[in-house]
Design a protein around this motif. Structure first.
Motif, PDB file in Angstrom:
ATOM      1  N   ALA A  92     112.918   7.843  37.963  1.00  0.00           N
ATOM      2  CA  ALA A  92     112.889   9.059  38.776  1.00  0.00           C
ATOM      3  C   ALA A  92     113.466  10.236  37.998  1.00  0.00           C
ATOM      4  O   ALA A  92     114.427  10.076  37.242  1.00  0.00           O
ATOM      5  N   LYS A  93     112.897  11.408  38.187  1.00  0.00           N
ATOM      6  CA  LYS A  93     113.430  12.626  37.585  1.00  0.00           C
ATOM      7  C   LYS A  93     114.663  13.048  38.385  1.00  0.00           C
ATOM      8  O   LYS A  93     114.661  13.011  39.617  1.00  0.00           O
ATOM      9  N   LYS A  94     115.710  13.489  37.669  1.00  0.00           N
ATOM     10  CA  LYS A  94     116.968  13.820  38.324  1.00  0.00           C
ATOM     11  C   LYS A  94     117.458  15.207  37.939  1.00  0.00           C
ATOM     12  O   LYS A  94     117.155  15.697  36.852  1.00  0.00           O
ATOM     13  N   TRP A  95     118.228  15.810  38.830  1.00  0.00           N
ATOM     14  CA  TRP A  95     118.990  17.007  38.516  1.00  0.00           C
ATOM     15  C   TRP A  95     120.245  16.968  39.384  1.00  0.00           C
ATOM     16  O   TRP A  95     120.295  16.273  40.398  1.00  0.00           O
ATOM     17  N   GLU A  96     121.253  17.709  39.002  1.00  0.00           N
ATOM     18  CA  GLU A  96     122.541  17.638  39.693  1.00  0.00           C
ATOM     19  C   GLU A  96     122.857  18.945  40.391  1.00  0.00           C
ATOM     20  O   GLU A  96     123.261  19.918  39.753  1.00  0.00           O
ATOM     21  N   PRO A  97     122.714  18.993  41.713  1.00  0.00           N
ATOM     22  CA  PRO A  97     123.094  20.210  42.439  1.00  0.00           C
ATOM     23  C   PRO A  97     124.593  20.471  42.415  1.00  0.00           C
ATOM     24  O   PRO A  97     125.018  21.613  42.329  1.00  0.00           O
ATOM     25  N   VAL A  98     125.418  19.389  42.499  1.00  0.00           N
ATOM     26  CA  VAL A  98     126.851  19.641  42.601  1.00  0.00           C
ATOM     27  C   VAL A  98     127.679  18.420  42.208  1.00  0.00           C
ATOM     28  O   VAL A  98     127.315  17.277  42.471  1.00  0.00           O
ATOM     29  N   ASP A  99     128.783  18.707  41.541  1.00  0.00           N
ATOM     30  CA  ASP A  99     129.861  17.750  41.320  1.00  0.00           C
ATOM     31  C   ASP A  99     131.036  18.287  42.131  1.00  0.00           C
ATOM     32  O   ASP A  99     131.521  19.389  41.884  1.00  0.00           O
ATOM     33  N   LEU A 100     131.516  17.513  43.117  1.00  0.00           N
ATOM     34  CA  LEU A 100     132.530  18.015  44.030  1.00  0.00           C
ATOM     35  C   LEU A 100     133.848  18.350  43.346  1.00  0.00           C
ATOM     36  O   LEU A 100     134.697  19.022  43.940  1.00  0.00           O
ATOM     37  N   VAL A 101     134.030  17.911  42.110  1.00  0.00           N
ATOM     38  CA  VAL A 101     135.256  18.268  41.406  1.00  0.00           C
ATOM     39  C   VAL A 101     135.332  19.775  41.165  1.00  0.00           C
ATOM     40  O   VAL A 101     136.419  20.330  40.970  1.00  0.00           O
ATOM     41  N   THR A 102     134.182  20.453  41.200  1.00  0.00           N
ATOM     42  CA  THR A 102     134.139  21.895  40.960  1.00  0.00           C
ATOM     43  C   THR A 102     134.371  22.710  42.232  1.00  0.00           C
ATOM     44  O   THR A 102     134.429  23.935  42.163  1.00  0.00           O
ATOM     45  N   CYS A 103     134.493  22.058  43.391  1.00  0.00           N
ATOM     46  CA  CYS A 103     134.674  22.774  44.652  1.00  0.00           C
ATOM     47  C   CYS A 103     136.109  23.277  44.790  1.00  0.00           C
ATOM     48  O   CYS A 103     137.033  22.729  44.178  1.00  0.00           O
ATOM     49  N   PRO A 104     136.332  24.306  45.606  1.00  0.00           N
ATOM     50  CA  PRO A 104     137.697  24.806  45.829  1.00  0.00           C
ATOM     51  C   PRO A 104     138.612  23.705  46.358  1.00  0.00           C
ATOM     52  O   PRO A 104     138.208  22.896  47.191  1.00  0.00           O
ATOM     53  N   GLY A 145     115.332  20.247  35.744  1.00  0.00           N
ATOM     54  CA  GLY A 145     116.236  19.527  34.867  1.00  0.00           C
ATOM     55  C   GLY A 145     117.502  20.284  34.565  1.00  0.00           C
ATOM     56  O   GLY A 145     118.484  19.724  34.114  1.00  0.00           O
ATOM     57  N   SER A 146     117.529  21.595  34.784  1.00  0.00           N
ATOM     58  CA  SER A 146     118.727  22.384  34.518  1.00  0.00           C
ATOM     59  C   SER A 146     119.790  22.203  35.565  1.00  0.00           C
ATOM     60  O   SER A 146     120.911  22.649  35.410  1.00  0.00           O
ATOM     61  N   GLY A 147     119.452  21.547  36.678  1.00  0.00           N
ATOM     62  CA  GLY A 147     120.454  21.278  37.687  1.00  0.00           C
ATOM     63  C   GLY A 147     120.446  22.271  38.828  1.00  0.00           C
ATOM     64  O   GLY A 147     121.326  22.261  39.668  1.00  0.00           O
ATOM     65  N   THR A 148     119.455  23.145  38.942  1.00  0.00           N
ATOM     66  CA  THR A 148     119.428  24.121  40.018  1.00  0.00           C
ATOM     67  C   THR A 148     118.462  23.685  41.091  1.00  0.00           C
ATOM     68  O   THR A 148     117.470  23.016  40.841  1.00  0.00           O
ATOM     69  N   GLY A 149     118.770  24.093  42.322  1.00  0.00           N
ATOM     70  CA  GLY A 149     117.869  23.846  43.428  1.00  0.00           C
ATOM     71  C   GLY A 149     117.910  22.429  43.927  1.00  0.00           C
ATOM     72  O   GLY A 149     118.384  21.524  43.282  1.00  0.00           O
ATOM     73  N   LEU A 150     117.388  22.258  45.157  1.00  0.00           N
ATOM     74  CA  LEU A 150     117.359  20.934  45.757  1.00  0.00           C
ATOM     75  C   LEU A 150     115.951  20.511  46.121  1.00  0.00           C
ATOM     76  O   LEU A 150     115.769  19.491  46.768  1.00  0.00           O
ATOM     77  N   GLY A 151     114.986  21.288  45.732  1.00  0.00           N
ATOM     78  CA  GLY A 151     113.623  20.883  46.006  1.00  0.00           C
ATOM     79  C   GLY A 151     113.224  21.028  47.453  1.00  0.00           C
ATOM     80  O   GLY A 151     112.400  20.288  47.948  1.00  0.00           O
ATOM     81  N   THR A 152     113.804  21.973  48.205  1.00  0.00           N
ATOM     82  CA  THR A 152     113.401  22.224  49.581  1.00  0.00           C
ATOM     83  C   THR A 152     113.262  23.715  49.795  1.00  0.00           C
ATOM     84  O   THR A 152     113.709  24.521  49.002  1.00  0.00           O
TER      85      THR A 152
END
Length: 736
Positions: A632-644, A712-719
């Protein structure tokens, strides 16, 4: 015996291991550190066969009379068979246990009925802590907290791995680079692997005592450094340094107090000369004219300055001789100027990690005591990435009992039943579903509370361990993925009775390990179900620390029959496992990947996955042979470690105190109508506290940006942000 594998035909190379071997021999044979005769210290580099690796150990056992040290560094992997940990050879292939060396074979090669008196094993590889049997508080010399030991004992996989094993059979002391479920590290740009680098630093530099100011202020509380270091002292200093760097923590296990005996000279020791005199030691590093009581042959207390250890005193094969020739005792030497490599090792580099010393992973959460509370003035909401923002989190469910009788804990699955309502599945026995009022539609921080409880009634006997939850269209039935079995079962909402099961493909049952069916999601129209595996099938294994997983798609109708349709290959991030998935339509998913490492805390990441172009692997025996474009093709919208961080509290060390053992995830039913994130879809995540007071039940509310395609750059969620069900279909999503 110093054994290491740095070159592999099928696994990533480990140049740090090659450096480990040479440096460790240099330290052990340095007369100011270990004092071992060079002829007694043998390096075995890249042994190609089991015999080439174990025969030198057997020869050393026959030659040694006092102490034998065996060190191994290289990749390691776990298997659910009783052997547990496997050490690797240059030709080891991922997922093929017969191409490695079971640790039990190495332990057996040490023997039990012949000299040497003391056998010391040091392992620097992934999951090396798995060889420490049971990891109980009583046998660990205080290396694990009670909470960690309790969690370890509760792990069924851990019990399976350790069943029938006795890691100290013939071994006096065992030191491992990681806990049983954690990967070892080979940091980019560093000369040695993470654990061995710190171990060598302690040998080369020693452990200094307090500074002169501290000693002058309170002499009684500030003793000078000992002239010898015990294994226990080395272990604790290495552990302290690795904890500061947020790296995996070593473990130890010992018999008969060997860990407290002098092991090597302490290069940081420099006894103060008598008033008016200059110590001969300061001038030559050789004299025994002055020093603490117990030197020059006078008796001392084991582990205290001055006593010559009999560890390694025979000078036999594999023997460390920190105190000089047999029958002699020498004064501490002056610390040598730091070697260039020691200076280099002190510099903490913040770089990406290119290698982990493993080819498989098993995960669990290991709790600890509360240690950190963020400041109230830190923001509790805000951007986590370009496409995801944290609305807030709530700990209102933590420690709560529904109607004063049933703990609201163990939450592992989540399904939305309305804009601000969700059903949460508890994985403890008996299975329960809590109806939660989240207190928000996503425009404000959640304030969750349990308003109703349903108890499930599984049939057919056997253990039931619900992990994934789908609320079927119409709200009359739910589907639950049970890890035990594994199975997918349908329950009637009105009375919790089981009404049927969905047949799983044969390979998902016969080749599943203890960590199997974990995630379950349904497309918005209910036409498809997606079931995700937490860990690889036995035949699939890992590639470079990444789990090769399967996602099974079923086709059917809500409340009716579902049959297996297609099977897709999915590769997790290195060291992570799949905890949950959300189906958005068009074979596009959100996948929650998590893990926990003692001393490092939790990892919580959300990935987008596009299955539309992935190969159907239903008939593929092993994913090891599949090319990358089959997955499956993957991208990363978020890593929660970066959240406030907000005002989040944590019960264990974390890179961000917001993080907890996240297991359930659900996408909101409509875009946000107000607030700073208007137009985004709410995404809710819930954590499983594992029924432990040392972890927290936490609800997260996130806002995800839609309208852009996943790339592949990690942006967007495809919706696209439209309305209701249409917004969740992802009909216009790109290829990812």
């Amino acid at each position: 015996m110093i054994i290491g594998v740095d070159r592999y035909a099928n696994l990533p190379p480990l140049p740090g291991v090659r450096n480990n071997l040479k440096a460790l021999k240099a330290a052990l044979t340095d007369r100011t550190i270990g004092g071992m005769p060079k002829k007694n210290c043998r390096i075995v580099s890249n042994p190609r066969t089991v015999t080439a690796a174990l025969k030198p150990i057997e020869e050393a056992v026959r030659a040694a009379r006092d102490t034998l040290i065996v060190y191994y560094a290289g990749h390691g992997f776990l298997d659910s068979r009783p052997e547990g940990l496997y050490l690797t050879l240059p030709g080891t292939e991922p997922g093929k246990v017969h191409s490695g060396i079971p640790y039990t074979w190495l332990s057996s090669a040490l023997g039990t009925r012949t000299p040497p008196k003391r056998r010391i094993i040091i392992l620097d590889c992934c999951y090396s802590g798995s060889v420490i049997r049971r990891m109980s508080v009583g046998t660990m010399s205080g290396t694990m907290s009670t909470a960690a030991a309790t969690q370890q004992a509760s792990s069924q996989l851990g019990e399976a791995l350790f069943e029938g094993m006795d890691s100290l059979e013939g071994v006096s002391y065992l030191l491992t680079s990681t806990p049983w479920n954690v990967e070892a590290l080979a940091p980019e740009g560093e000369e040695h692997t993470a654990f061995t680098g710190e171990f060598l630093r302690v040998l080369r530099e020693g452990i200094p005592g307090p500074g002169p100011e501290s000693a002058a202020a309170n002499p009684a509380a500030a003793p000078p450094p000992h002239d010898h270091l015990s294994l226990e002292a080395i272990y604790r200093e290495v552990r302290r340094a690795l904890r500061e760097k947020n790296r995996p923590l070593p473990q130890q296990q010992a018999q008969n107090g060997i860990e407290k005996l002098p092991f090597v000279r302490n290069r940081a020791a420099r006894p103060a000369p008598p008033p008016g005199q200059t110590s001969q030691t300061d001038r030559t590093g050789e004299s025994g004219e002055s020093g603490p009581p117990g030197q020059n042959g006078r008796p001392g207390t084991p582990g205290e300055p001055g006593q010559a250890s009999d560890v390694g005193s025979s000078g036999s094969a594999g023997t460390a001789s920190p105190s000089g020739p047999p029958g002699t005792a020498r004064s501490p030497v002056s610390p040598a100027p730091p070697a260039p490599e020691a200076v280099k090792a002190r510099k903490v580099r913040r770089r990406a990690l290119i290698s982990v010393l493993c080819v498989a992973v098993v995960a669990t959460a290991v709790p600890a005591a509360v240690w950190w509370q963020s400041r109230d003035d830190e923001p509790s909401s805000g951007a986590c990435s370009d496409d995801v923002a944290l609305i807030g989190h709530s700990d209102a469910l933590n420690g709560v009992e529904y109607e004063g009788a049933v703990p609201v804990d163990g939450l592992s699955g989540l399904a939305m039943s309305g804009p601000s309502r969700a059903w949460a599945l508890a994985d403890n026995t008996p299975g329960r579903i809590f109806d939660l009022d989240l207190g928000t539609s996503g425009a404000a921080p959640p304030a969750a509370r349990a308003v109703h409880l349903r108890t499930l009634r599984p049939t057919g006997g056997g253990r039931f361990d619900g992990e994934g939850l789908v609320l079927e269209k119409g709200g009359r039935t739910v589907l639950v993925a049970s890890e035990a079995g594994p199975s997918i079962r349908r329950f009637r909402v009105s009375d919790g009775a089981e009404t049927g099961r969905i047949e799983l493909p044969r390979n998902l049952v016969e080749w599943a390990g203890p960590e199997n069916l974990e995630a379950l999601g349904a497309s918005p129209d209910g036409r498809y179900l997606y079931a995700g595996m937490e860990a690889p099938l036995f035949r699939d294994g890992k590639a470079r620390g990444r789990s090769l997983l399967r996602i099974q798609r079923f086709k059917g109708t809500p409340g009716g029959a579902y049959v297996p349709d297609k099977q897709f290959a999915y590769q997790s991030a290195a060291g992570l496992r799949v905890s949950e998935l959300v189906a958005m339509g068009g074979d596009r998913l959100l996948v929650l990947e998590t893990n926990h490492a003692e001393g490092q805390g939790n990892a919580v990441r959300v990935f987008g996955a596009d299955l539309s172009r992935a190969k159907d692997v239903s008939q593929v025996a092993s994913l090891q042979s599949e090319p990358v474009d089959a997955f499956a093709k993957k991208w990363e919208p978020v890593d929660l470690v970066t959240c406030p961080r907000g005002a989040a509290a944590t019960a264990q060390p974390q890179s961000n105190p917001l993080l907890e053992n996240a297991e359930g995830m659900a996408l909101g039913t409509a875009p946000l109508a107000s607030g700073p994130y208007k137009g985004r879809l709410p995404l809710f995540i819930v954590s499983d506290n594992n029924n432990s007071p040392h972890q927290i039940t936490r609800v997260y509310a996130l806002a995800i940006r839609t309208g852009r395609t996943g790339t592949g750059s990690g942006t967007g969620l495809g919706t696209e942000a439209r309305t209701g069900t249409e917004a969740r279909t992802g009909a216009t999503a790109g290829a990812g």
